[in-house]
Scaffold this motif. Structure first.
Motif, PDB file in Angstrom:
ATOM      1  N   TYR A  34       0.821  -1.226  -0.220  1.00 28.12           N
ATOM      2  CA  TYR A  34      -0.052  -0.003   0.037  1.00 28.12           C
ATOM      3  C   TYR A  34       1.169   1.621   0.137  1.00 28.12           C
ATOM      4  CZ  TYR A  34      -4.427  -2.595   0.691  1.00 28.12           C
ATOM      5  OH  TYR A  34      -5.280  -3.520   0.623  1.00 28.12           O
ATOM      6  N   GLN A  35       1.419   2.009  -1.347  1.00 27.23           N
ATOM      7  CA  GLN A  35       2.809   2.900  -1.730  1.00 27.23           C
ATOM      8  C   GLN A  35       1.338   4.082  -1.253  1.00 27.23           C
ATOM      9  OE1 GLN A  35       5.528   2.164  -1.294  1.00 27.23           O
ATOM     10  NE2 GLN A  35       5.895   3.976  -0.871  1.00 27.23           N
ATOM     11  N   THR A  36       1.260   4.325  -0.247  1.00 22.14           N
ATOM     12  CA  THR A  36       0.325   5.402   0.047  1.00 22.14           C
ATOM     13  C   THR A  36       0.664   6.321   1.320  1.00 22.14           C
ATOM     14  OG1 THR A  36      -2.048   6.458   0.045  1.00 22.14           O
ATOM     15  CG2 THR A  36      -1.281   4.825   0.700  1.00 22.14           C
ATOM     16  N   SER A  37       0.208   7.529   1.357  1.00 22.51           N
ATOM     17  CA  SER A  37       0.717   8.306   2.898  1.00 22.51           C
ATOM     18  C   SER A  37      -0.240   8.776   3.702  1.00 22.51           C
ATOM     19  CB  SER A  37       1.634   9.626   2.258  1.00 22.51           C
ATOM     20  OG  SER A  37       0.919  10.407   1.479  1.00 22.51           O
ATOM     21  N   THR A  38      -1.349   8.271   2.535  1.00 20.28           N
ATOM     22  CA  THR A  38      -2.878   9.065   3.707  1.00 20.28           C
ATOM     23  C   THR A  38      -4.094   7.851   2.785  1.00 20.28           C
ATOM     24  OG1 THR A  38      -3.892  10.914   3.917  1.00 20.28           O
ATOM     25  CG2 THR A  38      -3.343  11.183   1.461  1.00 20.28           C
ATOM     26  N   TYR A  39      -4.858   8.759   3.432  1.00 18.60           N
ATOM     27  CA  TYR A  39      -6.633   7.330   2.635  1.00 18.60           C
ATOM     28  C   TYR A  39      -7.885   8.353   3.628  1.00 18.60           C
ATOM     29  CZ  TYR A  39      -3.015   4.141   5.220  1.00 18.60           C
ATOM     30  OH  TYR A  39      -1.466   3.826   4.735  1.00 18.60           O
ATOM     31  N   ALA A  40      -8.386   8.524   2.287  1.00 18.18           N
ATOM     32  CA  ALA A  40      -9.647   9.370   2.227  1.00 18.18           C
ATOM     33  C   ALA A  40     -10.848   9.160   3.146  1.00 18.18           C
ATOM     34  CB  ALA A  40     -10.260   8.897   0.231  1.00 18.18           C
ATOM     35  N   GLN A  41     -11.077   9.994   4.141  1.00 19.45           N
ATOM     36  CA  GLN A  41     -12.449  10.070   4.358  1.00 19.45           C
ATOM     37  C   GLN A  41     -13.432  10.093   3.812  1.00 19.45           C
ATOM     38  OE1 GLN A  41     -11.399  12.088   8.416  1.00 19.45           O
ATOM     39  NE2 GLN A  41      -8.984  11.095   8.632  1.00 19.45           N
ATOM     40  N   SER A  42     -14.380   9.689   4.085  1.00 17.32           N
ATOM     41  CA  SER A  42     -16.395  10.429   3.949  1.00 17.32           C
ATOM     42  C   SER A  42     -16.666  11.400   4.102  1.00 17.32           C
ATOM     43  CB  SER A  42     -16.781   9.174   3.616  1.00 17.32           C
ATOM     44  OG  SER A  42     -17.295   8.324   5.007  1.00 17.32           O
ATOM     45  N   ALA A  43     -16.150  10.891   6.246  1.00 17.37           N
ATOM     46  CA  ALA A  43     -16.529  12.905   6.709  1.00 17.37           C
ATOM     47  C   ALA A  43     -15.714  13.178   7.419  1.00 17.37           C
ATOM     48  CB  ALA A  43     -17.800  12.753   6.740  1.00 17.37           C
ATOM     49  N   HIS A  47     -12.973   6.763   8.230  1.00 15.50           N
ATOM     50  CA  HIS A  47     -12.144   6.273   7.562  1.00 15.50           C
ATOM     51  C   HIS A  47     -12.327   4.474   8.228  1.00 15.50           C
ATOM     52  CE1 HIS A  47     -10.346   6.271  11.296  1.00 15.50           C
ATOM     53  NE2 HIS A  47     -10.200   7.587  11.876  1.00 15.50           N
ATOM     54  N   LYS A  48     -11.935   4.154   6.922  1.00 21.06           N
ATOM     55  CA  LYS A  48     -11.363   2.911   6.976  1.00 21.06           C
ATOM     56  C   LYS A  48     -10.637   2.530   8.477  1.00 21.06           C
ATOM     57  CE  LYS A  48     -13.762   1.814   2.879  1.00 21.06           C
ATOM     58  NZ  LYS A  48     -14.547   2.946   2.215  1.00 21.06           N
ATOM     59  N   GLY A  49     -10.185   3.045   9.213  1.00 17.76           N
ATOM     60  CA  GLY A  49      -8.816   2.480  10.106  1.00 17.76           C
ATOM     61  C   GLY A  49      -7.682   2.819   9.841  1.00 17.76           C
ATOM     62  N   HIS A  50      -7.568   4.130   8.811  1.00 16.57           N
ATOM     63  CA  HIS A  50      -6.129   3.878   8.410  1.00 16.57           C
ATOM     64  C   HIS A  50      -6.710   5.673   8.558  1.00 16.57           C
ATOM     65  CE1 HIS A  50      -3.997   0.695   8.437  1.00 16.57           C
ATOM     66  NE2 HIS A  50      -5.119  -0.118   7.805  1.00 16.57           N
ATOM     67  N   GLU A  51      -6.351   6.700   8.305  1.00 13.75           N
ATOM     68  CA  GLU A  51      -6.190   8.180   8.834  1.00 13.75           C
ATOM     69  C   GLU A  51      -4.547   9.106   7.964  1.00 13.75           C
ATOM     70  OE1 GLU A  51      -6.983  10.010  12.383  1.00 13.75           O
ATOM     71  OE2 GLU A  51      -6.730   8.052  12.966  1.00 13.75           O
ATOM     72  N   TYR A  52      -3.197   8.026   8.755  1.00  8.27           N
ATOM     73  CA  TYR A  52      -1.893   8.932   7.967  1.00  8.27           C
ATOM     74  C   TYR A  52      -1.400   7.677   8.164  1.00  8.27           C
ATOM     75  CZ  TYR A  52       1.817  11.675   7.291  1.00  8.27           C
ATOM     76  OH  TYR A  52       3.089  12.566   6.559  1.00  8.27           O
TER      77      TYR A  52
END
Ligand SMILES: *Cc1c(COP(=O)(O)O)cnc(C)c1O
Length: 389
Positions: A34-43, A47-52
């Motif tokens: 999961y090569q990502t630094s951040t995670y989308a939030q719907s509001a 979120h789905k358990g991961h923020e940053y």
């Protein structure tokens, strides 16, 4: 696989499956990087358990679950290196606190405790942990951490986990065991009463000398909270690619350890009977001081063998170390390939010569990390190098 059913299964099964399930969105069998630094939030805050990704990353979480299962731990936490894992634990002490550590240990641990934390007012003493009375005498009212390595590095001394962890508990100190040399396949310190288990995953867990990483496993809610806070606040975290590589390594950990143990036993016995060799250090030798204790607390004797030449001088040792073709002269250990190391000038150079001598670490000691090659080739390589002296 559900963790409840995995709990009852063997270490080989846990190594392959724990912490991982096919990816819910694609069905990918292997945990994605999961090569990502951040995670989308719907509001905001949803979120789905991961923020940053400094705080959490799904590839890292899979590795943490895997390591926790192997160490019989409730929690696993990964760091960017083994020393970062050690650093996080020592950071939980305060000025005025004292550490008692093994005097035969990874050189970088000594350097970290003395040179990095010493100036902050955290003191440390390094003692022979194979003598319980010596450890007891070293414990002071302000001793907050007992730092144990077994088998030790590089003399592969075996120290009594159950007795030492009990001593720490009675004293009100935390016991931490660096389990890098044994790996959880051969030894699970939490089962003997340790509060914390530390790994350089760079070594056997990764197993292929292609990644640097560290981990801490624990059953303590309090330690989990403290270390998670440090992961979030100081951020010595491994990247997702490194976690993927380590996870790939742990899948074969059990079969690799079987082969490491087998090859090391054959080599230790061969060296013990070799006319050019003086002393051999290996827990699997019945003549070795820690043999009985190793049989009690370990499920195998490991892949690390140290030895001295009969002609015990540095010129002869240097000639042997410069003459191998299958063994590579290099720092580190625990990979599939065999390595040879000279502790005095390489891994343990950061420990002052006088302290090395006091700990029984000779400047002529040669340390082997026995790999998984064909053992006959390893023996032939050692024999031709020993012929040179
Ligand atoms: C290598 C090693 C460490 C340090 O780990 P890094 O991943 O190199 O930071 C700690 N303890 C032991 C026993 C080691 O062999």
């Amino acid at each position: 696989m559900k963790s409840e059913s995995l709990n009852k299964m063997g270490l080989g099964t846990k190594a392959v499956h724990a912490g991982q399930a096919p990816d819910p969105t694609t069905g990918a069998v292997m945990t994605p990087i999961y090569q990502t630094s951040t995670y989308a939030q719907s509001a905001p805050g949803v979120h789905k358990g991961h923020e940053y990704a400094r705080v959490t990353n799904p590839t890292r979480s899979a590795l943490e679950g895997n390591l926790a299962a192997l160490e019989s731990a409730k929690y696993g936490m990964c760091f960017s290196s083994g020393v970062a894992a050690t650093d996080a634990i020592v950071r939980c002490l305060r000025p005025g606190d004292h550490i008692v550590a093994s005097n035969d240990l990874y050189g970088g641990t000594y350097r970290l405790m003395r040179q990095v934390f010493g100036p902050f007012g955290i003191t440390s003493d390094f003692v022979d942990m194979s003598d319980l009375d010596v450890v007891k005498k070293a414990m002071k009212p302000n001793t907050k951490l007992l730092w144990i390595e077994t088998p030790t590095n590089p003399l592969v001394r075996v120290v009594d986990l159950q007795a030492l962890c009990a001593m720490a508990r009675t004293h009100g100190a935390t016991s931490a065991v660096d389990n890098t040399f044994a790996s959880p396949i051969l030894q699970r310190p939490l089962e003997w009463g340790a509060d914390l288990v530390v790994h350089s995953t760079t070594k056997y867990l990764g197993g292929h000398s292609d990644v640097v990483g560290g981990a801490v496993c624990t059953n303590s809610d309090e330690w989990h909270e403290k270390l998670r806070f440090l992961i979030k606040s100081s951020g010595a975290v491994p990247g997702p690619m490194d976690c993927f590589l380590t996870l790939r390594g742990t899948k074969t950990l059990q079969i690799r350890m079987e082969r490491h143990c087998h090859n090391a036993q054959v080599i230790a016995e061969h060296l013990e009977n070799h006319p050019k060799v003086g002393k051999v250090y290996y827990p699997g030798l019945p003549s070795f001081a820690g043999h009985e204790l190793a049989k009690k607390q370990m499920d195998g004797f490991g892949g690390m063998v140290s030895f001295l030449l009969k002609n015990d001088n540095i010129e002869a040792a240097t000639r042997v170390m410069s003459s191998t073709h299958v063994f590579t002269l290099a720092e580190s250990l625990g990979g599939v390939e065999s390595l040879m190391n000279h502790p005095a000038t390489m891994t343990h150079a950061s420990i002052p010569a006088a302290e090395r001598k006091a700990a029984g670490l000779s400047d002529t000691l040669i340390r082997l990390s026995v790999g998984i090659e064909d053992v006959k080739d390893l023996i032939a390589d050692l024999d031709q190098a020993l012929e040179k002296v």
